[in-house]
Scaffold this motif. Sequence first.
Motif, PDB file in Angstrom:
ATOM      1  N   LEU A 231       3.126   9.046  20.085  1.00  0.00           N
ATOM      2  CA  LEU A 231       4.238   8.212  19.633  1.00  0.00           C
ATOM      3  C   LEU A 231       5.026   8.854  18.508  1.00  0.00           C
ATOM      4  CD1 LEU A 231       3.089   4.518  19.732  1.00  0.00           C
ATOM      5  CD2 LEU A 231       4.813   5.643  21.087  1.00  0.00           C
ATOM      6  N   GLN A 233       5.831  11.919  18.286  1.00  0.00           N
ATOM      7  CA  GLN A 233       6.719  12.934  18.820  1.00  0.00           C
ATOM      8  C   GLN A 233       7.736  12.326  19.773  1.00  0.00           C
ATOM      9  OE1 GLN A 233       6.639  16.111  17.865  1.00  0.00           O
ATOM     10  NE2 GLN A 233       5.116  15.405  16.407  1.00  0.00           N
ATOM     11  N   ASP A 234       7.221  11.813  20.881  1.00  0.00           N
ATOM     12  CA  ASP A 234       8.147  11.343  21.912  1.00  0.00           C
ATOM     13  C   ASP A 234       7.735   9.982  22.373  1.00  0.00           C
ATOM     14  OD1 ASP A 234       6.971  14.268  22.648  1.00  0.00           O
ATOM     15  OD2 ASP A 234       9.136  14.227  22.384  1.00  0.00           O
ATOM     16  N   LEU A 235       8.704   9.142  22.498  1.00  0.00           N
ATOM     17  CA  LEU A 235       8.455   7.847  23.083  1.00  0.00           C
ATOM     18  C   LEU A 235       8.270   8.086  24.571  1.00  0.00           C
ATOM     19  CD1 LEU A 235       8.429   5.166  21.762  1.00  0.00           C
ATOM     20  CD2 LEU A 235      10.732   4.801  22.538  1.00  0.00           C
TER      21      LEU A 235
ATOM     22  N   TYR B 125       5.044  -1.919  19.561  1.00  0.00           N
ATOM     23  CA  TYR B 125       6.289  -1.434  20.139  1.00  0.00           C
ATOM     24  C   TYR B 125       6.881  -2.459  21.091  1.00  0.00           C
ATOM     25  CZ  TYR B 125       7.252   3.203  18.417  1.00  0.00           C
ATOM     26  OH  TYR B 125       7.627   4.247  17.621  1.00  0.00           O
TER      27      TYR B 125
ATOM     28  N   GLY C  35       0.382  16.898  17.372  1.00  0.00           N
ATOM     29  CA  GLY C  35       0.077  16.215  18.617  1.00  0.00           C
ATOM     30  C   GLY C  35       1.295  16.079  19.505  1.00  0.00           C
ATOM     31  N   GLY C  36       1.117  15.377  20.602  1.00  0.00           N
ATOM     32  CA  GLY C  36       2.245  15.104  21.486  1.00  0.00           C
ATOM     33  C   GLY C  36       2.741  16.344  22.200  1.00  0.00           C
ATOM     34  N   THR C  37       3.980  16.258  22.694  1.00  0.00           N
ATOM     35  CA  THR C  37       4.506  17.356  23.510  1.00  0.00           C
ATOM     36  C   THR C  37       4.793  18.601  22.684  1.00  0.00           C
ATOM     37  OG1 THR C  37       6.665  16.388  23.238  1.00  0.00           O
ATOM     38  CG2 THR C  37       5.502  15.897  25.287  1.00  0.00           C
ATOM     39  N   THR C  38       5.089  18.435  21.395  1.00  0.00           N
ATOM     40  CA  THR C  38       5.357  19.631  20.583  1.00  0.00           C
ATOM     41  C   THR C  38       4.112  20.495  20.497  1.00  0.00           C
ATOM     42  OG1 THR C  38       6.916  18.353  19.280  1.00  0.00           O
ATOM     43  CG2 THR C  38       6.235  20.467  18.388  1.00  0.00           C
ATOM     44  N   GLY C 209       9.934  10.207  14.987  1.00  0.00           N
ATOM     45  CA  GLY C 209      10.942  10.655  15.947  1.00  0.00           C
ATOM     46  C   GLY C 209      11.149   9.680  17.083  1.00  0.00           C
ATOM     47  N   ALA C 210      10.024   9.182  17.612  1.00  0.00           N
ATOM     48  CA  ALA C 210      10.124   8.282  18.754  1.00  0.00           C
ATOM     49  C   ALA C 210      10.894   7.015  18.389  1.00  0.00           C
ATOM     50  CB  ALA C 210       8.727   7.935  19.245  1.00  0.00           C
ATOM     51  N   GLN C 211      10.609   6.500  17.211  1.00  0.00           N
ATOM     52  CA  GLN C 211      11.283   5.278  16.797  1.00  0.00           C
ATOM     53  C   GLN C 211      12.784   5.512  16.670  1.00  0.00           C
ATOM     54  OE1 GLN C 211       9.876   3.758  13.067  1.00  0.00           O
ATOM     55  NE2 GLN C 211      10.730   1.733  13.402  1.00  0.00           N
ATOM     56  N   GLN C 213      14.621   7.559  18.316  1.00  0.00           N
ATOM     57  CA  GLN C 213      15.214   7.618  19.655  1.00  0.00           C
ATOM     58  C   GLN C 213      15.354   6.217  20.240  1.00  0.00           C
ATOM     59  OE1 GLN C 213      12.117  10.314  20.936  1.00  0.00           O
ATOM     60  NE2 GLN C 213      13.679  11.736  21.631  1.00  0.00           N
ATOM     61  N   ARG C 230      15.475  15.489  18.701  1.00  0.00           N
ATOM     62  CA  ARG C 230      15.329  14.143  19.265  1.00  0.00           C
ATOM     63  C   ARG C 230      16.574  13.756  20.038  1.00  0.00           C
ATOM     64  NH1 ARG C 230      11.379  13.852  20.360  1.00  0.00           N
ATOM     65  NH2 ARG C 230      10.213  15.363  19.171  1.00  0.00           N
TER      66      ARG C 230
END
Lengths: 266, 289, 341
Positions: A231, A233-235, B125, C35-38, C209-211, C213, C230
């Motif tokens: 979360l 990084q990317d939604l 969310y 973490g995540g895609t990065t 970042g997600a928020q 977007q 983003r």
Amino acid sequence: MLLDYDRLGALRWLLGGISLAVALFLLLPILLIVALSFGSSQWLQFPPPGWTLRWYRELFADPGWLDAVLASLKVASIVTVLSVLLGLLAAFGLVRGRFRGREVLRALFLTPMVLPVVVLAVALYALFLRLHLNGTLAGFVIAHLVIALPFALLSIGNALERFDKAIEDAAVLCGASPWEARLRVTLPGIRLGLFAAAIFSFLASWDEVVLAIFMASPDLQTLPVRVWGALRQDLSPVIAAASALLVAFTAVLMLLAALFRRSKEP
Amino acid sequence: MVMARSDSTIPIPPRIRRPMAGFGLVLPGLGLLLLFFVLPVLALLLRSVLEPQPGLGNYAEFFGSTTYLKVFLNTFTVAGLVTAVTLALGFPVAWFLAIAPRRWSALLFGIVVLSMWTNLLARTYAWMVLLQRTGLINRTLINLGIISEPLALTNNLVGVTIGMTYIMLPFMILPLHAAIRTIDPAIFQAASLCGASRGQSLRRVFLPLVAPGIAAGALMVFVMSLGYFVTPSLLGGTANMMLAELIAQLVQSLLNWGLAGAAALVLLVVTLALYAVQIRWFGFGRTAG
Amino acid sequence: MKTLKMILAAGAASLCIGLGAAGAQAQSMVFTSWGGTTQDAQKAAWAEPFTAATGIKVQQDGPTDYGKFKAMVESGNVAWDVVDVEYDFAVKAAQDGLVEPLDFSVVKRDEIDPRFVTDHAVGSFYYSFVLGYNPDVLGDKAPKSWADLFDTTAFPGKRTFYKWSAPGVLEIALLADGVAPDKLYPLDLDRAFRKLDSIKGDIVWWGGGAQSQQLLASGEAALGMFWNGRLHALEQSGTKVGVSWDQNLTAADMLVVPKGAPNKDAAMKFLAQATSAKGQADLAAETAYAPVNVKSKDLMDAATVATLPDQHAAGQINLDMAYWAANRDAIAKRWYAWQTQ
């Protein structure tokens, strides 16, 4: 009369109405999450522009998610068992015991719930580094056990307080040993408390993210840690897909349990 | 334990007068807590009087700053508000759960438990999406003609309350439900036989009987709300920042562990003091009646 | 009996030597990121080629947590070898003695953009804070400068800013108020907060970042400041966004080696790989973040290069990380005080 459903009268509509509203309130986000997990937009839009199974495919394609779920399950299960056990013993001690300082001990057992988790996380992490427990399953379990125990103690303690000890004494009078009486009379009597203790302990561990970040290691990452990283990084509705799957799984389990109970009834 | 097996006398288990009766049962849990909670946390809290210089500087900074005091007050206000709302909604539901026919109560129970199962972040969310100005709730209300401008339901106290009530409701409903279930319905028949009206029954019989259950649920919800920061962070505005969020920033971002320890200790002391007050009022170890 | 013991001892010794030799060959190190895609991209662009080239295994850990970082360095029991951190933290960590100085005989310093390398840290990737807006909400009005971000009459709606006390927001407020870019530092905090006060009621904060977007895509925020990566991701997923690169502010993630890391040599070699032209180019292609190696652009295709902050170097402003590291606590205090008013 107040506890007799058929004699409640107008009160029945009030209670039922509020319960219905609350039930919808509780269901709403769950339904939204399930809907979003099938939506084609990467952004959480409702209604979504289209429908897709893409997020589920992504979920299954990545073994990391499954590993995280299994890790969470492992930790949470062990924590639940230990928490209910220790909570049961401590509850008996605190409720039935006759020693000085019971109130203080009871407050002490509550403090892990009060202290902000991040403080405990740093403190425990520093200790574990010295004991070489960091990143291990044992360390993870101990950390989660510390915050789960207050829930177990509160639930079981309350149930035990309400339980009429005379029934247990009667069993002893009929020839049972004290522990036999507790096992076969008291425990079933407080089963609602035990159930609540188990659920709360399980969820305290299952959903916990701050301690988990500190206790994690490359080989041991629980689900909340993975979701947290994702979360940041990317939604992505992949998280919605993971949540939806778990909800479905639990719902199926509960349905099976209900059917099983129904079939056992005469 | 004497168990006379004569059929002419009924054996009565003697009261064993041990000074520390029951303490042994508490020992395992206590040991765990002392080793893995009290000691490490004390070591960290000790830094609040040792860093950056020995003394009470961190406490002076905490109490001298309007920011920290405001955040502190905010935290207790929000926790109190959430507890009140959860109680108001949870009590009728618990009551209904305890007495409704099996079909409805099982379904409702299932929904309550299920709502706890979704991941916390996912739930939060979801609420963000629902409460947005372009979210489902606002759009429905506008379509129904009830309002013409979207309501500000997120990024403020309303959003935080809704989000946290959602998470806390099961923690209020389950203990309350258990408490109500242990009440013998016959008591109300007895009360009405004695001439009590519905309202009197409610006030003088029902409520006192569930009071310990209410206290237990309210305590759990209140204390949990004090420590929460994920939901307030995403659904609340910065004006209602909670102490847990600030402490997290101090520990993980500013690396100011002295001040974080001081803030945590103050929170701990105040909460335990409130708990002590609650014990005086409701007592514990007092069974129903 | 004695002979048996000797044989056993010799056998055990040779086993140990054998295992030791094997162990020395099967070295490993730990790379920690957010973490995540990065992190997935960092693993693919750096860790996998690194293992292929040197045989050293790279374990992925995360997410980066500064509390955990400090605790492990203080205890002397460090579990991480290379950590991806924010730039201002990297500078502060160096000041506090929490990181190792880098070995520039292994890491090629002259190939790296000097803005993103210090004695203790080297760039992981860099990015810019840019102005983003939702054209569906604003219609045909297109904000261009930071001053437009503060103009609620011409551009009505909520605006979104980064929530935490970190480089970016205060600089934007000062620039919007007319401060010249070369006169930004030291930051005039009073002036910046006064400017922010003028739109405080219209601010919606993003914490991640997600928020950010989500806020822009849903239209909850009409415009705001964003990480360029983003916004790029939003465009790629088909959402219409408007971007203005005027006076974009650069920031970076940095790679550091915690003090007392167990595999320092491997860590330095890893840093060399991560900051190599190819390593940086591969990461940029995956993530839309910009490479810190000046030679990377030659390895990237024109379409990707066009999306990089380098293309908007005119008017680009570099956030002063040294200033932030020195004044972090003081600014944070004022920041939280202002936010909670």
